[in-house]
Scaffold this active site. Structure first.
Site, PDB file in Angstrom:
ATOM      1  N   ASP A  52      18.027 -21.330   1.620  1.00 51.51           N
ATOM      2  CA  ASP A  52      19.068 -21.824   2.609  1.00 51.51           C
ATOM      3  C   ASP A  52      18.094 -22.608   3.288  1.00 51.51           C
ATOM      4  OD1 ASP A  52      20.559 -21.822   4.686  1.00 51.51           O
ATOM      5  OD2 ASP A  52      21.014 -19.616   4.901  1.00 51.51           O
ATOM      6  N   HIS A  53      18.662 -23.961   3.393  1.00 46.74           N
ATOM      7  CA  HIS A  53      17.806 -24.946   4.274  1.00 46.74           C
ATOM      8  C   HIS A  53      18.013 -24.852   5.568  1.00 46.74           C
ATOM      9  CE1 HIS A  53      15.515 -28.288   4.103  1.00 46.74           C
ATOM     10  NE2 HIS A  53      16.359 -29.366   3.890  1.00 46.74           N
ATOM     11  N   ARG A  54      18.690 -23.818   6.124  1.00 45.84           N
ATOM     12  CA  ARG A  54      18.836 -23.641   7.516  1.00 45.84           C
ATOM     13  C   ARG A  54      17.644 -22.750   7.815  1.00 45.84           C
ATOM     14  NH1 ARG A  54      24.401 -20.645   7.878  1.00 45.84           N
ATOM     15  NH2 ARG A  54      23.344 -19.633   6.096  1.00 45.84           N
TER      16      ARG A  54
END
Length: 433
Positions: free
Chosen positions: A405-407
């Site tokens: 998850d790039h967040r």
């Protein structure tokens, strides 16, 4: 004598749907044979018969909802000397379960008048927790859904039909909230309706129940989580040599167990990597502004079954040895294929492993199993020439695919995690340090 059969403990779940009733009055059943099939939002499970006997009456039907201690049926069984009910602990001790308890709604305030003023009168929504969760995943306001169930209760079909109506009549969907952010769902063009039979013979094959249940979750995860996938390979030549030596009996054990698979080593290596990079062992809270870091290591393992893909969870991997993990993996896989997983077997995962090595293939892009923030895909190991000491040597290389998850995780952390895991697999002695 006549014996009443109550629903045993199925985990921390209530109001589970009855999707199949496998017996009828007059049927003779054996001990452990199936009585009915239940379906939660996580799994499908079969309720076995506690005794051999003849079905006298069935108290539930398809569409009912049941909970622990609920009366399912009565059966005639052979009388015993002591007359003890084998399931006394499952019978409610204080308040008897009414016959229609499986479909009776919870006590709620009286519904508003037939034509309430929505601006001044709050609307009472009659829906089960699973329906409310399903509606949240789709961004549906239950206050706008008309219930078709008993006493106006909202069913899953009601939510689904409401979504279809909105998509066909509105150009812009109602604003919904996800992780504290207002999100406007703009309607995209519908897929064309094609008569495939006009081009040749076709067959209709319904999706399995697990596919129908998991489909919305997979779609939600794919469109709401910004995925990045990092690819790498691990040199497992020495690991496989050690594993085969163990299987050959060079490392005898007091207990005979199942085959020691590569997946057990991957689980131990994953735990070590999660310890070093704890953001991979986390989840975003509802606001999307805080990270929940977990101090436990429960690893989900995707299992391919004839009725769909399920992900049982192996708990406390950090506290178990390789042989223990191999035994538990074999047990969970067998339960999954026999449709005997309980809801608790599918909850609490921190990180998921999806291995296609036994089938084939190399790198792929696994979809994160939210609310987790990462998943590791494993392909089939192949022998490749590796340049070392001014010469090519054959090495067994394992394809690894890490989606995150790039967040929560940036690219540098993703690369560090997969490189560290590959180093551990190359020399498993590091797991002892």
């Amino acid at each position: 004598m006549k014996k009443e059969v109550f629903l045993p403990d199925i985990g921390n779940f209530k109001d589970v749907d009855v999707i199949e009733v496998l017996v009828a009055p007059g049927d003779r059943v054996e001990r452990e044979s199936g009585l009915l099939v239940l379906e939660s939002d996580k799994a499908t499970m079969e309720v076995p018969s506690p005794d051999e006997g003849v079905i006298a009456m069935v108290k539930v039907k398809v569409g009912d909802k049941v909970s622990r201690g609920g009366l399912l049926l009565a059966m005639e069984v052979a009388d015993t000397d002591d007359g003890i009910n084998p399931q006394p602990e499952l019978v409610p001790k204080t308040t008897p379960v009414p016959e229609n308890s499986s479909v009776a709604p919870k006590l709620e305030p009286h519904p508003p008048p037939a034509t309430p003023n929505r601006e001044t009168t709050p609307q009472v929504v009659h829906a089960s927790p699973s329906i409310r969760r399903y509606a949240r995943e789709l961004g549906v306001d239950l206050g706008q859904v008309r219930g078709s169930g008993i006493k106006g209760r909202i069913t899953q079909d009601d939510v689904r039909n409401h979504v279809k109506t909105v998509l066909t009549t509105a150009t812009v969907a109602t604003a919904s909230t996800f992780h504290g952010e207002t999100r406007i769902g703009i309607r995209w063009p519908d897929l064309p309706v094609v008569d495939f039979a006009a081009f040749g013979p076709v067959k209709i094959q319904p999706l399995s129940r697990i596919q129908r249940l998991s489909g919305p979750n997979v779609h939600r995860n794919a469109v709401t989580i910004p995925h990045v996938t990092q690819f790498d390979e691990a040199d497992i030549t020495e690991l496989e040599s050690f594993r085969h030596a163990v299987q050959s009996g060079n490392f005898p054990s007091d207990e005979a167990g199942p085959r020691l698979t590569l997946l057990a080593f991957l689980m131990k290596g994953t735990v070590a990597a999660l310890r070093r990079y704890p953001q991979f062992n986390s989840s975003l809270d509802e606001s999307g502004e805080n990270l929940i870091l977990k101090d436990y290591f429960h690893i989900g393992v995707a299992v391919d079954t004839s009725h769909g893909l399920v992900v049982p969870v192996i708990r406390e991997v950090d506290r178990k040895g390789l042989r223990d993990l191999a035994t538990e993996l074999a047990t969970m896989s067998e339960k999954a294929r026999a449709r005997k997983l309980l809801p608790d077997d599918l909850q609490g995962g921190c990180f998921t492993l999806s291995s296609l090595g036994s089938i084939g293939g190399g790198h792929f892009t696994p979809i994160i199993n939210g609310p987790e923030v990462a998943i590791l895909g494993i392909g089939r190991a192949t022998t490749k020439p590796l340049w070392r000491d001014n010469a090519f040597i054959p090495r067994l290389m394992l394809p690894l695919s890490l989606s995150y998850d790039h967040r929560v995780i940036d690219g540098a952390a993703g690369v560090r995690f997969i490189i560290y895991l590959a180093q551990l697999l190359q020399d498993i002695r590091q797991l002892l340090l």
